[in-house]
Design an enzyme around this catalytic site. Structure first.
Site, PDB file in Angstrom:
ATOM      1  N   SER A  49       0.839  -1.197   0.000  1.00 22.88           N
ATOM      2  CA  SER A  49       0.000   0.000   0.000  1.00 22.88           C
ATOM      3  C   SER A  49       0.880   1.255   0.000  1.00 22.88           C
ATOM      4  O   SER A  49       0.391   2.343  -0.310  1.00 22.88           O
ATOM      5  CB  SER A  49      -0.924   0.016   1.225  1.00 22.88           C
ATOM      6  OG  SER A  49      -0.183  -0.206   2.403  1.00 22.88           O
ATOM      7  N   ASP A  87       5.921  -6.893   2.905  1.00 23.44           N
ATOM      8  CA  ASP A  87       4.955  -7.340   1.894  1.00 23.44           C
ATOM      9  C   ASP A  87       5.681  -7.637   0.585  1.00 23.44           C
ATOM     10  O   ASP A  87       6.441  -6.797   0.087  1.00 23.44           O
ATOM     11  CB  ASP A  87       3.968  -6.183   1.666  1.00 23.44           C
ATOM     12  CG  ASP A  87       2.564  -6.667   1.369  1.00 23.44           C
ATOM     13  OD1 ASP A  87       2.337  -7.891   1.357  1.00 23.44           O
ATOM     14  OD2 ASP A  87       1.692  -5.807   1.156  1.00 23.44           O
ATOM     15  N   LYS A 117       4.688 -11.317   3.762  1.00 23.90           N
ATOM     16  CA  LYS A 117       3.273 -11.565   3.449  1.00 23.90           C
ATOM     17  C   LYS A 117       3.139 -11.676   1.934  1.00 23.90           C
ATOM     18  O   LYS A 117       3.803 -10.946   1.196  1.00 23.90           O
ATOM     19  CB  LYS A 117       2.398 -10.422   3.976  1.00 23.90           C
ATOM     20  CG  LYS A 117       0.911 -10.581   3.616  1.00 23.90           C
ATOM     21  CD  LYS A 117       0.042  -9.550   4.290  1.00 23.90           C
ATOM     22  CE  LYS A 117      -0.021  -8.234   3.583  1.00 23.90           C
ATOM     23  NZ  LYS A 117      -0.471  -8.266   2.177  1.00 23.90           N
ATOM     24  N   GLU A 186      -9.205 -10.039   3.786  1.00 27.82           N
ATOM     25  CA  GLU A 186      -9.533  -8.670   3.346  1.00 27.82           C
ATOM     26  C   GLU A 186     -10.824  -8.646   2.542  1.00 27.82           C
ATOM     27  O   GLU A 186     -11.028  -9.456   1.627  1.00 27.82           O
ATOM     28  CB  GLU A 186      -8.384  -8.102   2.487  1.00 27.82           C
ATOM     29  CG  GLU A 186      -8.723  -6.713   1.942  1.00 27.82           C
ATOM     30  CD  GLU A 186      -7.522  -5.891   1.493  1.00 27.82           C
ATOM     31  OE1 GLU A 186      -6.373  -6.368   1.634  1.00 27.82           O
ATOM     32  OE2 GLU A 186      -7.751  -4.770   1.005  1.00 27.82           O
TER      33      GLU A 186
HETATM   34  O1  KIV Z   1      -0.389  -3.421   1.619  1.00 29.71           O
HETATM   35  C1  KIV Z   1      -1.064  -3.372   2.650  1.00 29.71           C
HETATM   36  O2  KIV Z   1      -1.058  -2.363   3.358  1.00 29.71           O
HETATM   37  C2  KIV Z   1      -1.837  -4.549   3.002  1.00 29.71           C
HETATM   38  C3  KIV Z   1      -2.744  -4.506   4.178  1.00 29.71           C
HETATM   39  C4  KIV Z   1      -3.599  -3.363   4.371  1.00 29.71           C
HETATM   40  C5  KIV Z   1      -3.343  -5.800   4.543  1.00 29.71           C
HETATM   41  O3  KIV Z   1      -1.714  -5.542   2.385  1.00 29.71           O
END
Ligand code: KIV
Length: 273
Positions: A49, A87, A117, A186
């Site tokens: 994000s 991420d 993640k 989500e």
């Molecule tokens: O990229 C992100 O911020 C996310 C979350 C909000 C779960 O994947």
């Protein structure tokens, strides 16, 4: 100041077993990581994000591994008590298992992440297994996965129909079986999230998935009200930080234009004390 005992994947599994809720937020820089840690956040996600809220991209798809690592390094310099999760951005783990392991490894080795993640359920099995085999903990992410925005035809709530709901239940169970330590749910109906949460022994972390998940995550800029934009229904604005910043900066501009800043209190004098 001691910030308490370091949070590990074990802590999170214990919290689920004891029915203790888990608080997770995104962070993209050193100062925010310090503040979140001070406030007792248990998981900090350097989410892709960051592409939208920090870098100004239209969606998460252009984000690169280098960009995530750059922000990860800033966060891990704060030495948070929280577990730090990096991420994996779009196309850093989909093309080959080798890519996936190498990029997950970079998150840990260069960025200091303690887990990674990635998005997707059963179809991501071999990739998750390969990363786990490199001893890197993996957090799953299913439901309205933003990296699939074009495949979904927009940001649509998932699992509303029986087939979709069944698929998500199967995916969550699969992610537990393949060794994920947790799974983000989500944009799914709250009853479905409740059912999934009751069917797995790993913590579910919801975003737009209702109250019954084991924990919750939000994008920090959204919950702090940084931008005056319409946010999705699931975002609760805990502050209007954007307004506070605009007001403060406007006053600064006025003070400069009207000769009020810097006054003597904010200037050095040549007088000896
Ligand atoms: O990229 C992100 O911020 C996310 C979350 C909000 C779960 O994947």
């Amino acid at each position: 100041m001691s910030r308490g005992k370091k949070i590990t994947i074990r802590t999170l599994l214990d919290m689920k077993a004891k029915g203790e809720k888990i608080a997770m937020l995104t962070a993209y820089d050193y100062q925010m990581a310090l503040l979140e840690d001070q406030a007792g956040i248990e998981i900090i996600l350097i989410g892709d994000s960051l592409g939208m809220v920090v870098l100004g991209y239209e969606n998460t798809l252009p984000v690169t591994v280098e960009e995530v690592i750059h922000h990860l390094k800033a966060v891990t310099r704060a030495k948070p008590r929280a577990l730090v999760v990096g991420d994996l951005p779009f196309m850093s783990y989909q093309a080959s298992m080798e890519d996936a392991v190498r990029n997950a490894g970079r998150m840990v080795k260069e960025g200091g992440a303690e887990a990674v993640k990635l998005e997707g359920g059963r179809r991501m099995g071999p990739v998750i297994k390969a990363i786990r085999d490199a001893d890197i903990p993996v957090m799953g992410h299913i439901g309205l996965t933003p990296q699939s925005v074009h495949q979904f035809g927009g940001y649509r709530v998932q699992g509303k129909d029986p087939k979709g709901a069944e698929q998500l239940c199967d995916d969550a169970k699969f992610l537990e079986d393949v060794g994920c330590f947790s799974v983000v749910l989500e944009g799914i109906p709250w009853r479905l999230a409740e059912k999934i949460t009751g069917s797995v022994s790993i913590p579910t972390i919801g975003i737009g998935a209702g109250i019954h998940c084991d924990g919750q995550v939000l994008v920090v800029n959204d919950m702090l009200g940084m931008l005056d934009e319409a946010a999705p229904r699931f975002v609760k604005r805990y502050a209007e930080t954007g307004r506070v910043i605009v007001d403060a900066v406007s006053e600064y501009v006025r003070d400069i234009k009207e000769g009020r800043f810097p006054d003597l209190d904010h200037s050095y004098s040549d007088e000896k004390r």
